[in-house]
Design a protein around this motif. Structure first.
Motif: not given
Length: 168
Positions: A38-41, A47-51
């Motif tokens: 889904s779009g949210r996932e 965001r996790v990758k960027l973090f």
């Protein structure tokens, strides 16, 4: 015209995606092709990758401080780090990864009781600007000795501690 197996499987996948889209409101055809995310996932994963990338970038200078600032790292010592020697050494030889300034360097030696052992000033080794020699003021008795060193290399201070043992 006969269709290849690959072409048929692509058509089947597109039909399957269409059926999946009808069963999951809010998802897109691209999400279905990616495996039903889904779009949210997808946003959470991004965001996790960027973090993680941000953390790696933030920690990189700290992890490589010695390389970037030119701090000296003790490469070799005689007697060696953690070594056991049979004969008491008359001097210490410290070898670093960068040239060091003997005038701005200090080396202290202490026995296992914390008593200081007389030692001379660090002297440069002829032809080796990255090595220091420290003459000891007396013969060492059997026991564990701690060497506490500090040097300046390329304007950056560096220090460390290591131990060696004199065995009877």
């Amino acid at each position: 015209m006969r269709r290849s197996a690959a072409h048929t499987s692509v058509n089947d996948a597109v039909r399957h995606c269409g059926a999946e889209l009808r069963s999951r409101p809010g998802s897109t055809k691209a999400d279905a092709l990616r495996g039903g995310t889904s779009g949210r996932e997808a946003i959470v994963r991004r965001r996790v990758k960027l973090f993680v990338v941000w953390i790696l970038i933030a920690l990189w200078p700290t992890a490589t401080k010695a390389l970037f600032r030119g701090q000296a790292i003790l490469n070799r010592a005689v007697p060696g780090v953690g070594a056991t020697v049979g004969l008491p050494p008359a001097e210490l030889l410290l070898s670093f990864n960068h040239d060091v300034a003997p005038a701005l360097s200090g080396v202290g030696v202490a026995d296992s009781n914390g008593r200081s052992v007389p030692a001379g000033q660090p002297e440069p080794v002829a032809g080796r600007a990255y090595e220091l020699r420290v003459r000891l003021g007396r013969a060492l008795k059997p026991g564990v000795y701690t060497v506490d060193w500090s040097v300046v290399s390329r304007g950056a201070p560096s220090s460390g501690v290591y131990r060696f043992t004199v065995a009877p």
